[in-house]
Design a protein around this motif. Structure first.
Motif, PDB file in Angstrom:
ATOM      1  N   SER A   9      21.475 -16.728  27.118  1.00  0.00           N
ATOM      2  CA  SER A   9      22.083 -16.217  25.895  1.00  0.00           C
ATOM      3  C   SER A   9      22.946 -17.239  25.195  1.00  0.00           C
ATOM      4  N   GLY A  10      23.266 -18.359  25.833  1.00  0.00           N
ATOM      5  CA  GLY A  10      24.150 -19.343  25.241  1.00  0.00           C
ATOM      6  C   GLY A  10      25.598 -18.931  25.421  1.00  0.00           C
ATOM      7  N   PHE A  11      26.531 -19.731  24.876  1.00  0.00           N
ATOM      8  CA  PHE A  11      27.943 -19.445  25.017  1.00  0.00           C
ATOM      9  C   PHE A  11      28.478 -18.875  23.711  1.00  0.00           C
ATOM     10  N   PRO A  12      29.160 -17.742  23.760  1.00  0.00           N
ATOM     11  CA  PRO A  12      29.703 -17.164  22.541  1.00  0.00           C
ATOM     12  C   PRO A  12      30.868 -17.989  22.018  1.00  0.00           C
ATOM     13  N   ALA A  13      31.078 -17.906  20.719  1.00  0.00           N
ATOM     14  CA  ALA A  13      32.231 -18.591  20.143  1.00  0.00           C
ATOM     15  C   ALA A  13      33.507 -17.986  20.705  1.00  0.00           C
ATOM     16  N   ALA A  14      34.507 -18.837  20.922  1.00  0.00           N
ATOM     17  CA  ALA A  14      35.756 -18.361  21.514  1.00  0.00           C
ATOM     18  C   ALA A  14      36.499 -17.455  20.528  1.00  0.00           C
ATOM     19  N   THR A  15      37.186 -16.452  21.062  1.00  0.00           N
ATOM     20  CA  THR A  15      37.981 -15.539  20.248  1.00  0.00           C
ATOM     21  C   THR A  15      39.452 -15.894  20.401  1.00  0.00           C
ATOM     22  N   PRO A  16      40.155 -16.212  19.301  1.00  0.00           N
ATOM     23  CA  PRO A  16      41.569 -16.563  19.401  1.00  0.00           C
ATOM     24  C   PRO A  16      42.373 -15.434  20.034  1.00  0.00           C
ATOM     25  N   VAL A  17      43.290 -15.799  20.905  1.00  0.00           N
ATOM     26  CA  VAL A  17      44.172 -14.829  21.555  1.00  0.00           C
ATOM     27  C   VAL A  17      45.582 -15.035  21.029  1.00  0.00           C
ATOM     28  N   PRO A  18      46.172 -14.037  20.363  1.00  0.00           N
ATOM     29  CA  PRO A  18      47.517 -14.194  19.807  1.00  0.00           C
ATOM     30  C   PRO A  18      48.506 -14.656  20.863  1.00  0.00           C
ATOM     31  N   GLY A  19      49.280 -15.679  20.532  1.00  0.00           N
ATOM     32  CA  GLY A  19      50.299 -16.156  21.436  1.00  0.00           C
ATOM     33  C   GLY A  19      49.803 -17.122  22.487  1.00  0.00           C
ATOM     34  N   HIS A  20      48.485 -17.295  22.596  1.00  0.00           N
ATOM     35  CA  HIS A  20      47.951 -18.211  23.609  1.00  0.00           C
ATOM     36  C   HIS A  20      48.212 -19.648  23.174  1.00  0.00           C
ATOM     37  N   PRO A  21      48.597 -20.557  24.122  1.00  0.00           N
ATOM     38  CA  PRO A  21      48.906 -21.939  23.750  1.00  0.00           C
ATOM     39  C   PRO A  21      47.730 -22.656  23.106  1.00  0.00           C
ATOM     40  N   LEU A  22      46.509 -22.186  23.355  1.00  0.00           N
ATOM     41  CA  LEU A  22      45.334 -22.815  22.753  1.00  0.00           C
ATOM     42  C   LEU A  22      44.765 -21.936  21.640  1.00  0.00           C
ATOM     43  N   GLN A  23      45.647 -21.157  21.007  1.00  0.00           N
ATOM     44  CA  GLN A  23      45.196 -20.246  19.960  1.00  0.00           C
ATOM     45  C   GLN A  23      44.467 -21.024  18.876  1.00  0.00           C
ATOM     46  N   GLY A  24      43.355 -20.476  18.381  1.00  0.00           N
ATOM     47  CA  GLY A  24      42.566 -21.140  17.360  1.00  0.00           C
ATOM     48  C   GLY A  24      41.132 -21.285  17.821  1.00  0.00           C
ATOM     49  N   SER A  25      40.366 -22.010  17.059  1.00  0.00           N
ATOM     50  CA  SER A  25      38.940 -22.154  17.345  1.00  0.00           C
ATOM     51  C   SER A  25      38.702 -23.075  18.527  1.00  0.00           C
ATOM     52  N   ASP A  26      37.801 -22.673  19.415  1.00  0.00           N
ATOM     53  CA  ASP A  26      37.347 -23.514  20.517  1.00  0.00           C
ATOM     54  C   ASP A  26      36.114 -24.254  20.024  1.00  0.00           C
ATOM     55  N   THR A  27      36.307 -25.448  19.509  1.00  0.00           N
ATOM     56  CA  THR A  27      35.220 -26.182  18.865  1.00  0.00           C
ATOM     57  C   THR A  27      34.078 -26.445  19.828  1.00  0.00           C
ATOM     58  N   LEU A  28      34.397 -26.786  21.081  1.00  0.00           N
ATOM     59  CA  LEU A  28      33.347 -27.082  22.052  1.00  0.00           C
ATOM     60  C   LEU A  28      32.449 -25.868  22.265  1.00  0.00           C
ATOM     61  N   SER A  29      33.053 -24.680  22.428  1.00  0.00           N
ATOM     62  CA  SER A  29      32.253 -23.480  22.614  1.00  0.00           C
ATOM     63  C   SER A  29      31.396 -23.191  21.390  1.00  0.00           C
ATOM     64  N   ASP A  30      31.952 -23.427  20.208  1.00  0.00           N
ATOM     65  CA  ASP A  30      31.182 -23.203  18.986  1.00  0.00           C
ATOM     66  C   ASP A  30      29.961 -24.121  18.928  1.00  0.00           C
ATOM     67  N   VAL A  31      30.174 -25.407  19.250  1.00  0.00           N
ATOM     68  CA  VAL A  31      29.086 -26.377  19.169  1.00  0.00           C
ATOM     69  C   VAL A  31      28.029 -26.111  20.228  1.00  0.00           C
ATOM     70  N   LEU A  32      28.464 -25.671  21.419  1.00  0.00           N
ATOM     71  CA  LEU A  32      27.513 -25.446  22.511  1.00  0.00           C
ATOM     72  C   LEU A  32      26.544 -24.298  22.227  1.00  0.00           C
ATOM     73  N   GLN A  33      26.833 -23.503  21.210  1.00  0.00           N
ATOM     74  CA  GLN A  33      25.887 -22.459  20.834  1.00  0.00           C
ATOM     75  C   GLN A  33      24.557 -23.056  20.379  1.00  0.00           C
ATOM     76  N   ALA A  34      24.577 -24.333  19.993  1.00  0.00           N
ATOM     77  CA  ALA A  34      23.348 -24.998  19.543  1.00  0.00           C
ATOM     78  C   ALA A  34      22.422 -25.337  20.699  1.00  0.00           C
ATOM     79  N   VAL A  35      22.929 -25.260  21.937  1.00  0.00           N
ATOM     80  CA  VAL A  35      22.116 -25.592  23.102  1.00  0.00           C
ATOM     81  C   VAL A  35      21.647 -24.305  23.761  1.00  0.00           C
ATOM     82  N   ARG A  36      20.350 -24.044  23.718  1.00  0.00           N
ATOM     83  CA  ARG A  36      19.772 -22.833  24.292  1.00  0.00           C
ATOM     84  C   ARG A  36      18.877 -23.200  25.462  1.00  0.00           C
TER      85      ARG A  36
END
Length: 224
Positions: A9-36
């Motif tokens: 199924s590939g890797f889903p794009a990351a969902t930002p978690v309020p207050g998390h130190p890494l809040q925001g887009s997970d670029t690596l997870s987004d890009v890895l969606q291109a690899v099936r």
């Protein structure tokens, strides 16, 4: 073992978690969606010197071992001894604990001496891989000339779709070489490969899906 053709199924794009130190887009997870990933083949080689094993380019190899794959990414973990990875225009020395990845489908050879020649023909090589993919050969293969030096390798081949432009694959060098100094011998990538080999050998229910998920995790570890 047989070639495996379930579609991951590939890797889903990351969902930002309020207050998390890494809040925001997970670029690596987004890009890895291109690899099936859509297939995987794993086996082990116990070799003795002198030894030479060649792998053809992905265009020739994919239809033989993973017919649904448009592209093949190769993984190799050296568990014992030392050898060379030889590619057109370059040779790299690898030792126990090293992991090498050939992400662009290039032809290459693993050998005890980079000057060795006279391996199998392309037709013979493809025939050997086909026998491995269809389970006609044992999962643990003994090869080489019977010399005193011993080499152990876990071999993995992951099939994936080839998009017109795949940013993940395009960013990688022709050969990825991970050494123990960069990741300990018992790091996650090595353990994942060993897990994949055990799953291939045991052939439990759901094994095809498990192998594809393991393959995705291995690819992520390499990119990281």
């Amino acid at each position: 073992m047989t070639g495996l053709h379930d579609r991951a199924s590939g890797f889903p794009a990351a969902t930002p978690v309020p207050g998390h130190p890494l809040q925001g887009s997970d670029t690596l997870s987004d890009v890895l969606q291109a690899v099936r990933l859509n297939g995987a083949l794993f086996f082990l080689v116990n070799a003795s010197t002198p030894w030479l094993a060649e792998a053809p380019n992905s265009d020739a190899l994919a239809p033989v071992i993973l017919p649904r794959a448009q592209h093949v990414v190769s993984f190799h973990l050296l568990t014992r001894g030392a050898c060379w990875c030889r590619m057109p225009g370059a040779s790299t020395f690898i030792e126990a604990g090293d992991v090498i990845v050939v992400p662009h489908g290039d032809e290459y050879a693993l050998c005890s001496d980079p000057t060795l020649s006279g391996g199998l023909t392309l037709e013979q090589t493809l025939g050997w891989f086909q026998q491995m993919a269809t389970g006609q050969l044992p999962m643990i293969v003994d090869e080489g000339g019977g010399g005193p030096e011993r080499i152990g390798i876990v071999c993995g081949f992951l099939g994936c779709d080839a998009l017109p432009f795949n940013p993940v694959l395009a960013a990688l060098p022709r050969l990825v070489h991970v050494r123990p100094s960069e990741a300990a011998v018992d790091d996650r990538l090595s353990m994942l490969i060993e897990f994949a080999v055990a799953e291939s050998r045991d052939k439990q229910a759901g094994g095809r899906s498990v192998l594809l998920r393991i393959g995705e995790l291995m690819f992520v570890e390499v990119i990281r």
